[in-house]
Design a protein around this motif. Structure first.
Motif, mmCIF file in Angstrom:
data_model
loop_
_atom_site.group_PDB
_atom_site.id
_atom_site.type_symbol
_atom_site.label_atom_id
_atom_site.label_comp_id
_atom_site.label_asym_id
_atom_site.label_seq_id
_atom_site.Cartn_x
_atom_site.Cartn_y
_atom_site.Cartn_z
ATOM 1 N N UNK A 255 22.093 45.055 15.566
ATOM 2 C CA UNK A 255 21.222 46.180 15.888
ATOM 3 C C UNK A 255 19.867 45.699 16.396
ATOM 4 N N UNK A 256 19.312 44.649 15.769
ATOM 5 C CA UNK A 256 18.041 44.086 16.244
ATOM 6 C C UNK A 256 18.193 43.526 17.655
ATOM 7 N N UNK A 257 19.351 42.913 17.937
ATOM 8 C CA UNK A 257 19.597 42.404 19.277
ATOM 9 C C UNK A 257 19.690 43.502 20.312
ATOM 10 N N UNK A 258 20.282 44.627 19.937
ATOM 11 C CA UNK A 258 20.370 45.753 20.867
ATOM 12 C C UNK A 258 18.981 46.283 21.218
ATOM 13 N N UNK A 259 18.051 46.217 20.283
ATOM 14 C CA UNK A 259 16.675 46.640 20.579
ATOM 15 C C UNK A 259 16.042 45.730 21.626
ATOM 16 N N UNK A 260 16.453 44.460 21.646
ATOM 17 C CA UNK A 260 15.932 43.523 22.650
ATOM 18 C C UNK A 260 16.589 43.719 24.010
ATOM 19 N N UNK A 261 17.867 44.083 24.010
ATOM 20 C CA UNK A 261 18.644 44.065 25.256
ATOM 21 C C UNK A 261 18.893 45.440 25.873
ATOM 22 N N UNK A 262 18.480 46.524 25.204
ATOM 23 C CA UNK A 262 18.708 47.856 25.752
ATOM 24 C C UNK A 262 17.398 48.624 25.847
ATOM 25 N N UNK A 263 17.351 49.533 26.804
ATOM 26 C CA UNK A 263 16.184 50.413 26.875
ATOM 27 C C UNK A 263 16.223 51.355 25.668
ATOM 28 N N UNK A 264 15.077 51.722 25.111
ATOM 29 C CA UNK A 264 15.049 52.477 23.853
ATOM 30 C C UNK A 264 15.862 53.762 23.868
ATOM 31 N N UNK A 265 15.806 54.520 24.958
ATOM 32 C CA UNK A 265 16.494 55.812 24.982
ATOM 33 C C UNK A 265 17.986 55.652 24.687
ATOM 34 N N UNK A 266 18.632 54.637 25.302
ATOM 35 C CA UNK A 266 20.059 54.439 25.088
ATOM 36 C C UNK A 266 20.339 53.775 23.744
ATOM 37 N N UNK A 267 19.545 52.786 23.387
ATOM 38 C CA UNK A 267 19.759 52.074 22.130
ATOM 39 C C UNK A 267 19.692 53.009 20.935
ATOM 40 N N UNK A 268 18.799 53.968 20.992
ATOM 41 C CA UNK A 268 18.616 54.887 19.866
ATOM 42 C C UNK A 268 19.792 55.850 19.702
ATOM 43 N N UNK A 269 20.577 56.034 20.760
ATOM 44 C CA UNK A 269 21.703 56.972 20.694
ATOM 45 C C UNK A 269 22.993 56.331 20.199
ATOM 46 N N UNK A 270 23.078 54.996 20.198
ATOM 47 C CA UNK A 270 24.329 54.297 19.924
ATOM 48 C C UNK A 270 24.525 54.057 18.433
ATOM 49 N N UNK A 271 25.679 54.479 17.926
ATOM 50 C CA UNK A 271 26.095 54.112 16.574
ATOM 51 C C UNK A 271 26.859 52.784 16.652
ATOM 52 N N UNK A 272 26.581 51.867 15.738
ATOM 53 C CA UNK A 272 27.330 50.609 15.650
ATOM 54 C C UNK A 272 27.837 50.481 14.220
ATOM 55 N N UNK A 273 29.152 50.430 14.067
ATOM 56 C CA UNK A 273 29.746 50.390 12.731
ATOM 57 C C UNK A 273 30.856 49.346 12.659
ATOM 58 N N UNK A 274 31.170 48.923 11.449
ATOM 59 C CA UNK A 274 32.290 48.016 11.225
ATOM 60 C C UNK A 274 33.586 48.820 11.122
ATOM 61 N N UNK A 275 34.675 48.224 11.601
ATOM 62 C CA UNK A 275 35.984 48.867 11.510
ATOM 63 C C UNK A 275 36.372 49.070 10.056
ATOM 64 N N UNK A 276 37.183 50.095 9.808
ATOM 65 C CA UNK A 276 37.574 50.445 8.439
ATOM 66 C C UNK A 276 39.023 50.127 8.103
ATOM 67 N N UNK A 277 39.874 49.938 9.114
ATOM 68 C CA UNK A 277 41.307 49.831 8.824
ATOM 69 C C UNK A 277 41.822 48.408 8.599
ATOM 70 N N UNK A 278 41.032 47.432 8.968
ATOM 71 C CA UNK A 278 41.308 46.039 8.621
ATOM 72 C C UNK A 278 42.724 45.593 9.034
ATOM 73 N N UNK A 279 43.483 44.979 8.098
ATOM 74 C CA UNK A 279 44.735 44.319 8.472
ATOM 75 C C UNK A 279 45.832 45.269 8.944
ATOM 76 N N UNK A 280 45.748 46.534 8.579
ATOM 77 C CA UNK A 280 46.789 47.479 8.976
ATOM 78 C C UNK A 280 46.431 48.239 10.250
ATOM 79 N N UNK A 281 45.294 47.919 10.853
ATOM 80 C CA UNK A 281 44.814 48.687 12.012
ATOM 81 C C UNK A 281 45.811 48.669 13.161
#
Length: 294
Positions: A255-281
């Protein structure tokens, strides 16, 4: 809705199971080594034998396959595979399984399947525009629009690991395997003497070599994610792969890297999450792919 025979065929392991379609849960599942170096025909024989074993105990209404490699999902055929799986390209999964078991079969790329699992029953549920990345030996990607995979003109959309970045291809700079190699190089030791788990443990204890290597990797990942978001403008980016067991450390750094590499308007709209289904995905997503087509 009945039960389905599911497979997830990777370069290291073949995961298999029987899924209850109504409950979207597995009645039984297991894993065996792929033996990828033995080649495509040997892999087909292993999967066929597993299918016969499971169908001797369970009734199924279809076969759902998630697999490494580029997939012609309409034909259910492997159209490209790396050298680690010789003679795998050209494998006619759909045709062979349907003739052998007399059940309908559908086949999809493993990262696309992982993405389907997350958008239907995971971190991206409820989002109409999602990107899922799997970070492992390489980096794979999937685009999910309104619950379905966007395949592109030739079925190879979101092969983001091949993106050109300063210093080389995305997956040769930002994959989990690169992290191990980077720390080993800093210390002048063989890569086999350290693994990812040890690197994160040592980084948390203050080891500079490990911490700086993780910072380098997450900066590359955030740059790649930023580029993907500039093109696709998704609502959410879901990150999978074994390395995401370290999500508490990695997600704030990305997330800190996205603040460096994206313009604020777009960076603030993006959700970044870890996958939940793991080995059975892969297996779960293969069933969602099957369900979308039937």
């Amino acid at each position: 809705m009945g039960c389905y025979l599911c497979f997830d065929i990777g370069g290291t392991a073949i995961k298999y199971g029987i899924l209850d379609g109504e409950k979207e849960s597995f009645l039984t599942d297991g894993t065996i080594p792929t033996g990828a170096g033995e080649g495509g025909p040997a892999i087909v024989n292993k999967v066929t034998a597993l299918g016969e074993e499971m169908l001797a105990r369970h009734r199924a209404e279809g076969i759902c396959i998630s697999t490494a490699g580029m997939v012609d999902w309409r034909a259910g055929r492997i159209i490209y595979s790396g050298p680690q799986m010789p003679e795998y390209a050209g494998t006619e999964w759909k045709d062979r399984m349907e003739k052998h078991f007399r059940l309908p079969c559908e086949v999809e790329n493993d990262v696309n399947c992982a993405g389907l699992a997350e958008v239907h029953a995971g971190a991206a549920k409820g989002y109409s525009a999602a990107v899922c990345l799997t970070i492992g030996t390489g980096i794979g990607g999937a685009i999910l629009l309104d619950g379905k995979v966007f395949h592109g003109a030739t079925g190879s959309a979101c092969e983001v690991g091949y993106m050109n970045m300063p210093g080389g291809m995305f997956e040769r700079l930002g994959a989990a395997s690169v992290l191990v190699a980077a720390v080993a190089a800093r210390r002048g030791i063989p890569a086999g003497q350290i693994d990812g788990k040890a690197i994160f443990e040592q980084a948390k204890a203050g080891d500079r070599d490990c911490l700086e290597a993780i910072e380098d990797m997450t900066d590359v990942l955030s740059m790649g994610i930023a580029n993907i978001c500039y093109v696709l403008n998704p609502q959410i980016v879901v990150l999978g792969g074994g390395i995401m067991a370290q999500e508490e450390m990695l997600l704030p750094m990305i997330r800190a890297g996205l603040k460096r590499h994206m313009i604020p308007f777009l960076e603030e709209q993006i959700q970044v999450r870890a996958a939940q289904n793991h080995n059975r995905a892969g297996m779960l997503g293969a069933w969602f792919h099957f369900k979308n087509l039937h």
